[in-house]
Scaffold this active site. Structure first.
Site, PDB file in Angstrom:
ATOM      1  N   LYS A   1       0.821  -1.218   0.000  1.00 53.73           N
ATOM      2  CA  LYS A   1       0.000   0.000   0.000  1.00 53.73           C
ATOM      3  C   LYS A   1       0.855   1.268   0.000  1.00 53.73           C
ATOM      4  O   LYS A   1       0.400   2.323  -0.409  1.00 53.73           O
ATOM      5  CB  LYS A   1      -0.981  -0.015   1.157  1.00 53.73           C
TER       6      LYS A   1
HETATM    7  C1  LIG Z   1      -4.399  -4.509   0.985  1.00 54.14           C
HETATM    8  C2  LIG Z   1      -3.622  -5.776   0.806  1.00 54.14           C
HETATM    9  C3  LIG Z   1      -4.010  -6.770  -0.132  1.00 54.14           C
HETATM   10  C4  LIG Z   1      -5.266  -6.651  -0.966  1.00 54.14           C
HETATM   11  O1  LIG Z   1      -5.186  -5.641  -1.928  1.00 54.14           O
HETATM   12  P1  LIG Z   1      -6.531  -4.995  -2.527  1.00 54.14           P
HETATM   13  O2  LIG Z   1      -6.067  -3.881  -3.369  1.00 54.14           O
HETATM   14  O3  LIG Z   1      -7.339  -4.545  -1.339  1.00 54.14           O
HETATM   15  O4  LIG Z   1      -7.225  -6.076  -3.288  1.00 54.14           O
HETATM   16  C5  LIG Z   1      -3.211  -7.897  -0.272  1.00 54.14           C
HETATM   17  N1  LIG Z   1      -2.106  -8.076   0.483  1.00 54.14           N
HETATM   18  C6  LIG Z   1      -1.706  -7.156   1.393  1.00 54.14           C
HETATM   19  C7  LIG Z   1      -0.488  -7.425   2.209  1.00 54.14           C
HETATM   20  C8  LIG Z   1      -2.447  -5.978   1.582  1.00 54.14           C
HETATM   21  O5  LIG Z   1      -2.040  -5.088   2.505  1.00 54.14           O
END
Ligand SMILES: *Cc1c(COP(=O)(O)O)cnc(C)c1O
Length: 502
Positions: free
Chosen positions: A118
């Site tokens: 993120k």
């Molecule tokens: C947020 C997240 C996801 C999922 O991603 P999305 O964009 O919400 O589908 C997968 N793995 C990790 C470690 C995350 O923090």
């Protein structure tokens, strides 16, 4: 390039406005009116560029109201933290020696300040917002409010810290986050940051934030202080568009590593929760990246697997807490954008589905739309045991240590290959450092973590595997705690006003 809503015909707006508004007034999500095209030649021209340069160029395709210089500056500021050897993407090849024609590249998207993917978007968004404020002539300060169950809070703090004309305030449930997650937040530096614990659980914190957003009196008081509320959640267009970049970059690195030829199609596999990351892969494909299929990998909260198999999205089901908490989601908000594009912008249809989801808890897409989704996506879910098994298997076979979310993606793609015998090269998204989910990773490797504290677990995994602990985590045990405030849930609004006045 203008932006419209997924749910009704609105007066199209510029990207700067879409990024500042976050959500359209009709409740829909902002989508580009057209998806821009990129040619193979142009992809080739990105080969000898840095990640920042690739980002600035690709973002320019969507954010046409930003200048080249502005986007270049955003990219430089957002990504100056990638140390040179661990840039996104580090395409580490997991290749079966018995089957050398079928490489899997692991795109490590977690080398940012919080060790999860993120960061890639949340390091960029604050700069896009800051410039957007200038573009629309907004002189108020933006106050980003976040309620967090752990990870998003820190990523937002790290992204917005010391960005001019912004403030960021994070509420987390007291006792409801891990020791490391708490320390990550309460040690955050920056003149414009605030972290406050709430006596209650995550829902209390989240409801408190929602209430503040909907309270006109608070908004008026904030306006007097020259402050405007905003959020940084994953449906904001400014969080989506930076994610498109790494699919192009990953493909280019795959070509450079001679695993595919320029123009040859690949498969992309993504561990999915809110459908943001995988939707970015879809945009990359629609723009012209050579992609044959996108694998939607889920955990046992398999609402998406069922959706892609049957065409029915049904959120009324049992909710499981898993070792892949970032995928424990029953409403994948960004799916709405996919429905919009694959129905050729049929906002009436999308509006109907979203209404049904709201009132009936489910909707079923029509045959035509279902057939179009089938051409692009393959969905698979992975059990808790399989997740642990794959962490161990990948470590034993390739000395490559992965986190639980990454393991879900790799297990899903392995199931895809088993069922289809399609050995097209695959890029798989690695979304978190194994040290973010240390206890599950240690357990998967056969270690007992009973009674072992968070920091001792980091060391235990390091002793076992020799894989370096990310610095942002190892430094935490000695970092200075800067935020010790705690409040009741009905005191949250006061805390917001107090911080806004600072
Ligand atoms: C947020 C997240 C996801 C999922 O991603 P999305 O964009 O919400 O589908 C997968 N793995 C990790 C470690 C995350 O923090």
């Amino acid at each position: 390039m203008k932006y419209t809503s997924t749910r009704s015909k609105i007066q199209p707006i510029n990207s700067a406005e879409a990024i500042l508004q976050g959500l359209a007034a009709d409740g829909g999500l902002f989508v580009p009116e057209k998806i821009p095209k990129v040619s193979l030649e142009e992809i080739n021209e990105l080969t000898n560029k840095t990640y920042e340069q690739r980002a600035a160029w690709l973002l320019g395709k969507f954010l046409t109201d930003y200048t080249e210089d502005e986007l270049g500056e955003c990219a430089e500021l957002a990504y100056n933290w990638f140390d040179i050897t661990s840039r996104v993407p580090t395409a580490i090849l997991i290749q079966d020696p018995k089957n050398p024609v079928a490489p899997v590249g692991s795109m490590e998207l977690w080398h940012g300040p919080t060790s999860a993917f993120k960061d890639v978007a949340l390091q960029m968004l604050p700069h896009l917002m800051r410039m957007a404020l200038k573009k629309v002539g907004e002189t108020k300060e933006i106050l980003i409010l976040v309620a967090t169950s752990g990870d998003t809070g820190k990523a937002a703090l790290a992204g917005f810290a010391d960005v001019p004309q912004t403030k960021v305030m994070v509420f987390y449930p007291d006792g409801g986050v891990s020791k490391i997650q708490r320390l990550q937040m309460v040690t955050q530096r920056g003149k414009n940051v605030n972290v406050t614990a709430v006596r209650g659980n995550f829902d209390d914190a989240q409801n408190g934030v929602k209430k503040i957003f909907n309270d006109k009196k608070i908004r008026d008081e904030l306006a007097k202080l020259n402050v405007k509320l905003s959020s940084a959640n994953s449906i904001n267009w400014g969080r989506l568009v930076p994610q498109i970049v790494y699919y192009f970059s990953g493909y280019i690195e795959f070509v450079k590593a001679e695993q595919v030829k320029l123009g040859e199609k690949i498969i992309i596999s993504v561990p999915t929760g809110n459908f943001g990351n995988i939707l970015a892969a879809y945009y990359a494909m629609k723009m012209g990246l050579p992609v044959k299929k996108i694998i939607c990998a889920s955990n046992i909260n398999n609402v998406l697997t069922e959706f892609f198999a049957t065409g029915t999205y049904n959120r009324a089901r049992k909710f499981f807490k898993t070792i892949t908490p970032s995928m424990d989601i029953l409403i994948s908000s960004n799916l709405e954008r996919l429905l919009y594009h694959e129905s050729d912008g049929n906002y009436k249809l999308v509006n109907r589905y979203m209404n049904e989801l709201n009132t009936l808890g489910k909707y079923k897409v029509d045959k035509k739309l279902k057939a179009r989704l089938d051409k692009i996506f393959y969905a698979e879910y992975v059990t808790e045991d399989e997740t642990r098994e794959f962490i161990k298997r990948i470590y034993d076979s390739f000395s490559y240590l992965i986190d639980t979310h990454t393991a879900v993606s790799i297990c899903a793609l392995s199931k895809y290959r088993g069922k289809t015998r399609d050995f097209t090269p695959i890029l798989s998204a690695a979304t978190a450092s194994p040290y973010k989910f240390t206890s599950a990773v240690l357990t998967a490797l056969g270690q007992s973590v009973e009674g072992v504290d968070d920091f001792a677990q980091l060391k235990m995994l390091n002793d076992l595997t020799n894989v370096n602990i990310p610095r942002n985590l190892s430094e935490l045990s000695t970092a200075k705690v800067l935020h010790e405030d705690i409040c009741d849930k009905d005191e949250m609004a006061d805390r917001v006003l107090k911080f806004a006045a600072e």
